[in-house]
Design a protein around this motif. Structure first.
Motif, PDB file in Angstrom:
ATOM      1  N   SER A  94      -3.683 -10.442  15.438  1.00 38.24           N
ATOM      2  CA  SER A  94      -2.425 -10.894  14.871  1.00 38.24           C
ATOM      3  C   SER A  94      -1.540 -11.367  16.004  1.00 38.24           C
ATOM      4  O   SER A  94      -1.723 -10.992  17.162  1.00 38.24           O
ATOM      5  N   VAL A 101       6.052 -12.465  10.237  1.00 39.85           N
ATOM      6  CA  VAL A 101       4.876 -12.016   9.497  1.00 39.85           C
ATOM      7  C   VAL A 101       3.753 -11.705  10.480  1.00 39.85           C
ATOM      8  O   VAL A 101       3.388 -12.545  11.299  1.00 39.85           O
ATOM      9  N   ASN A 102       3.210 -10.494  10.405  1.00 41.09           N
ATOM     10  CA  ASN A 102       2.141 -10.086  11.317  1.00 41.09           C
ATOM     11  C   ASN A 102       0.792 -10.140  10.623  1.00 41.09           C
ATOM     12  O   ASN A 102       0.043  -9.177  10.621  1.00 41.09           O
ATOM     13  N   GLU A 103       0.486 -11.304  10.063  1.00 44.13           N
ATOM     14  CA  GLU A 103      -0.781 -11.468   9.358  1.00 44.13           C
ATOM     15  C   GLU A 103      -1.942 -11.165  10.276  1.00 44.13           C
ATOM     16  O   GLU A 103      -1.978 -11.639  11.421  1.00 44.13           O
ATOM     17  N   GLN A 104      -2.886 -10.382   9.785  1.00 45.44           N
ATOM     18  CA  GLN A 104      -4.091 -10.102  10.544  1.00 45.44           C
ATOM     19  C   GLN A 104      -5.203 -11.045  10.087  1.00 45.44           C
ATOM     20  O   GLN A 104      -5.437 -11.197   8.895  1.00 45.44           O
ATOM     21  N   PHE A 105      -5.856 -11.655  11.069  1.00 38.30           N
ATOM     22  CA  PHE A 105      -6.975 -12.549  10.809  1.00 38.30           C
ATOM     23  C   PHE A 105      -8.252 -11.812  11.206  1.00 38.30           C
ATOM     24  O   PHE A 105      -8.390 -11.381  12.350  1.00 38.30           O
TER      25      PHE A 105
ATOM     26  N   GLN B  33       1.593  -5.093   3.847  1.00 39.36           N
ATOM     27  CA  GLN B  33       0.810  -6.300   3.646  1.00 39.36           C
ATOM     28  C   GLN B  33      -0.220  -6.049   2.546  1.00 39.36           C
ATOM     29  O   GLN B  33      -0.607  -4.912   2.278  1.00 39.36           O
ATOM     30  N   TYR B  35      -4.084  -7.531   1.187  1.00 37.47           N
ATOM     31  CA  TYR B  35      -5.270  -8.307   1.516  1.00 37.47           C
ATOM     32  C   TYR B  35      -6.241  -8.287   0.345  1.00 37.47           C
ATOM     33  O   TYR B  35      -6.266  -7.329  -0.436  1.00 37.47           O
ATOM     34  N   PHE B  45      -5.645 -12.178   4.211  1.00 34.28           N
ATOM     35  CA  PHE B  45      -4.230 -11.878   4.017  1.00 34.28           C
ATOM     36  C   PHE B  45      -3.686 -12.594   2.786  1.00 34.28           C
ATOM     37  O   PHE B  45      -3.968 -13.774   2.546  1.00 34.28           O
ATOM     38  N   ILE B  47      -0.083 -11.499   1.537  1.00 34.51           N
ATOM     39  CA  ILE B  47       1.375 -11.542   1.635  1.00 34.51           C
ATOM     40  C   ILE B  47       1.878 -10.369   2.476  1.00 34.51           C
ATOM     41  O   ILE B  47       1.166  -9.388   2.658  1.00 34.51           O
ATOM     42  N   GLN B  48       3.103 -10.480   2.962  1.00 35.03           N
ATOM     43  CA  GLN B  48       3.782  -9.381   3.641  1.00 35.03           C
ATOM     44  C   GLN B  48       5.163  -9.199   3.009  1.00 35.03           C
ATOM     45  O   GLN B  48       5.881 -10.176   2.789  1.00 35.03           O
TER      46      GLN B  48
END
Lengths: 115, 112
Positions: A94, A101-105, B33, B35, B45, B47-48
């Protein structure tokens, strides 16, 4: 664009053998890096996370270790595998952007079977 | 220790029915979050949520973050077969650490 690589895709190892799983990220710098393990049909267990080179936080006591020798490289290791180490290992990254937003990939994962 | 529980563990619905999964944390979360993981795949992902009481919508999906920032829900209206998968919530514990604890997940099956 950013890409996360994880290999191998599948691995069958005997009990007591060593383990090395590698994860690399492209197209970003200074990422947060994560190792998760998922048992069959179960949730994701956070194993290690790193917010910088040489900074590793371990979340569960186990015979696994992690290292981050380079900014975008995260390695999961074991000296001697146990049967209970079998599972689906996922690496994720991330961006370091607190307040955003700390979206994890997630990478494609490594399915490890210990026999 | 810090735990994030989800209920139900499994849910089978007929296509067109609604679906809701609930997420509860033992501690206050700075953000949460969601997933989705398709069978054989990796989590993706959705949304947050950050603010207390926040509600966000994505087409047929509605996400809520509780007032106390300890619980959250995901509601899908009129499920479709493409909704099949496992839905996970993940909370940042503690705040500002970038450490996320994943919920136990809810596996959704949609019957055509």
């Amino acid at each position: 664009s950013q890409t996360i690589h994880q290999w191998p895709a599948t691995l069958v190892q005997p009990v007591g053998s060593p383990l090395s799983l590698e994860c690399t990220v492209e197209g970003t710098s200074n990422p947060n890096l994560y190792w998760y393990r998922q048992a069959a049909g179960r949730g994701l267990q956070l194993l290690f996370y790193s917010v910088g080179i040489g900074q590793i936080s371990s979340e569960v006591p186990q015979n696994l270790s992690a290292s981050r020798p380079q900014d975008r490289q995260f390695i999961l290791s074991s000296k001697k595998l146990l049967l209970s180490d079998s599972g689906f290992y996922l690496c994720a990254w991330s961006a370091r952007s607190y307040g955003s937003v700390n979206e994890q990939f997630f990478g494609p994962g490594t399915r490890l079977t210990v026999l | 220790g810090q735990q994030v529980m989800q209920i139900p563990q499994y849910q089978h619905v007929q296509e067109g029915e609604d679906f809701t999964t609930y997420c509860n944390s033992s501690t206050t979360l700075s953000n949460i979050q969601w997933y989705k993981q398709r069978p054989g795949g990796h989590p993706v992902f959705l949304i947050q949520l950050v603010k207390s009481g926040e509600v966000k919508k994505q087409k047929r999906l509605t996400f809520q973050f509780g007032e106390a920032k300890k619980n959250s829900s995901l509601h899908i209206t009129a499920t479709q077969t493409t909704d099949v998968g496992t839905y996970f919530c993940a909370g940042e514990i503690p705040s500002g650490t970038y450490k996320y604890i994943f919920g136990t997940g809810t596996r959704l099956k949609v019957l055509a």
